[in-house]
Design a protein around this motif. Structure first.
Motif, PDB file in Angstrom:
ATOM      1  N   TYR A  35       0.850  -1.176   0.000  1.00  0.00           N
ATOM      2  CA  TYR A  35       0.000   0.000   0.000  1.00  0.00           C
ATOM      3  C   TYR A  35       0.894   1.237   0.000  1.00  0.00           C
ATOM      4  N   GLY A  99      -9.100 -16.663  -3.456  1.00  0.00           N
ATOM      5  CA  GLY A  99      -8.890 -15.332  -4.027  1.00  0.00           C
ATOM      6  C   GLY A  99      -9.428 -14.201  -3.198  1.00  0.00           C
ATOM      7  N   ASN A 101      -9.653 -12.076   0.536  1.00  0.00           N
ATOM      8  CA  ASN A 101      -9.114 -11.855   1.868  1.00  0.00           C
ATOM      9  C   ASN A 101     -10.132 -12.327   2.889  1.00  0.00           C
TER      10      ASN A 101
ATOM     11  N   GLU B  93     -13.716  -5.222   1.816  1.00  0.00           N
ATOM     12  CA  GLU B  93     -13.182  -5.860   0.625  1.00  0.00           C
ATOM     13  C   GLU B  93     -14.087  -5.554  -0.552  1.00  0.00           C
ATOM     14  N   THR B  97     -12.519  -9.867  -4.394  1.00  0.00           N
ATOM     15  CA  THR B  97     -11.316  -9.612  -5.185  1.00  0.00           C
ATOM     16  C   THR B  97     -10.023  -9.717  -4.394  1.00  0.00           C
ATOM     17  N   GLY B  98     -10.109  -9.721  -3.083  1.00  0.00           N
ATOM     18  CA  GLY B  98      -8.883  -9.648  -2.293  1.00  0.00           C
ATOM     19  C   GLY B  98      -8.392  -8.227  -2.090  1.00  0.00           C
ATOM     20  N   LYS B  99      -9.127  -7.238  -2.606  1.00  0.00           N
ATOM     21  CA  LYS B  99      -8.712  -5.847  -2.419  1.00  0.00           C
ATOM     22  C   LYS B  99      -9.373  -5.289  -1.170  1.00  0.00           C
ATOM     23  N   LEU B 100      -8.575  -4.896  -0.184  1.00  0.00           N
ATOM     24  CA  LEU B 100      -9.118  -4.237   1.012  1.00  0.00           C
ATOM     25  C   LEU B 100      -8.986  -2.742   0.799  1.00  0.00           C
TER      26      LEU B 100
END
Lengths: 116, 112
Positions: A35, A99, A101, B93, B97-100
């Motif tokens: 990030y 895939g 989190n 999220e 997608t795994g995007k936080l």
């Protein structure tokens, strides 16, 4: 104490330099993240590695080049950066399944980058 | 477009009072929502995660609620202390997608 270790803590580089930021975790997490955070702004996602493969690139300029040599290490190679790239670069790790989190991210303390 | 908005950039309260921070989101359908604390010059630290089927979650003096109809999460710190002064970030999220993705944060100042 954070379990994600980032080095160096501070880095000053010129626009023609090549440098690297390093991140290490030993929690067995298979997702690792970079990030970027500017002052008084939230962290912005740059890259995600899942099982050592690049799964997300948020349209980051090619002067930033990520690398995941193994499941514990994550690098960010820097070349020909601009002064506006000066920021706090945060590495994080987490659990990933299918895939996605699945929970919290563990962040390192960050590398403060200044580009002159 | 997708948005995560934390309604206050800054919140000042007196020690001992309850701090309430708000996180609203638009055009997301998150399975869960997280809250982090960030101190100046340091990385965010995870505090709480609440799933879409949970209305409320507590941890010591912290309480989080999640209303998927209102698309809102509230974060409460009871009996606040000066040591609670920090920036608090909500995150969710994007899809599967795994995007936080983080909200812009609320900086809490607790005065003695």
């Amino acid at each position: 104490d954070t379990e994600v270790t980032q080095t160096p803590k501070h880095l000053v580089m010129g626009m023609t330099n090549k440098k690297s930021l390093k991140c290490e975790q030993h929690m067995g997490h298979r997702a690792m993240y970079w990030y970027k955070q500017k002052a008084k702004k939230p962290p912005e996602l740059m890259f995600v590695y899942s099982y050592e493969k690049l799964s997300i690139n948020e349209s980051v300029p090619s002067r930033f080049s990520p690398e995941c040599p193994n499941s514990s290490l994550l690098n960010l190679h820097l070349h020909a950066l601009q002064p506006e790239d000066s920021a706090l670069y945060l590495c994080a790790s987490g659990v990933v399944e299918a895939g996605s989190n699945t929970g919290e991210l563990f962040f390192g303390e960050g590398s403060r980058l200044t580009v002159l | 477009s997708q948005k995560i908005e934390q309604n206050s950039e800054a919140l000042n309260i007196q020690e001992g009072k309850t701090a309430t921070l708000t996180c609203n989101y638009t055009n997301y359908s998150p399975a869960y929502l997280q809250w982090y604390r960030q101190d100046p010059g340091r990385g965010p630290v995870f505090l709480l995660l609440i799933r879409e089927n949970e209305k409320e979650k507590r941890k010591e003096r912290l309480k989080v609620t999640f209303d998927t109809t209102l698309k809102q999460s509230l974060f409460h710190i009871t009996a606040s202390q000066p040591a609670d002064s920090a920036t608090y970030l909500c995150a969710l999220e994007s899809g599967n997608t795994g995007k936080l993705i983080f909200g812009q944060g609320t900086t809490l100042q607790v005065k003695p």
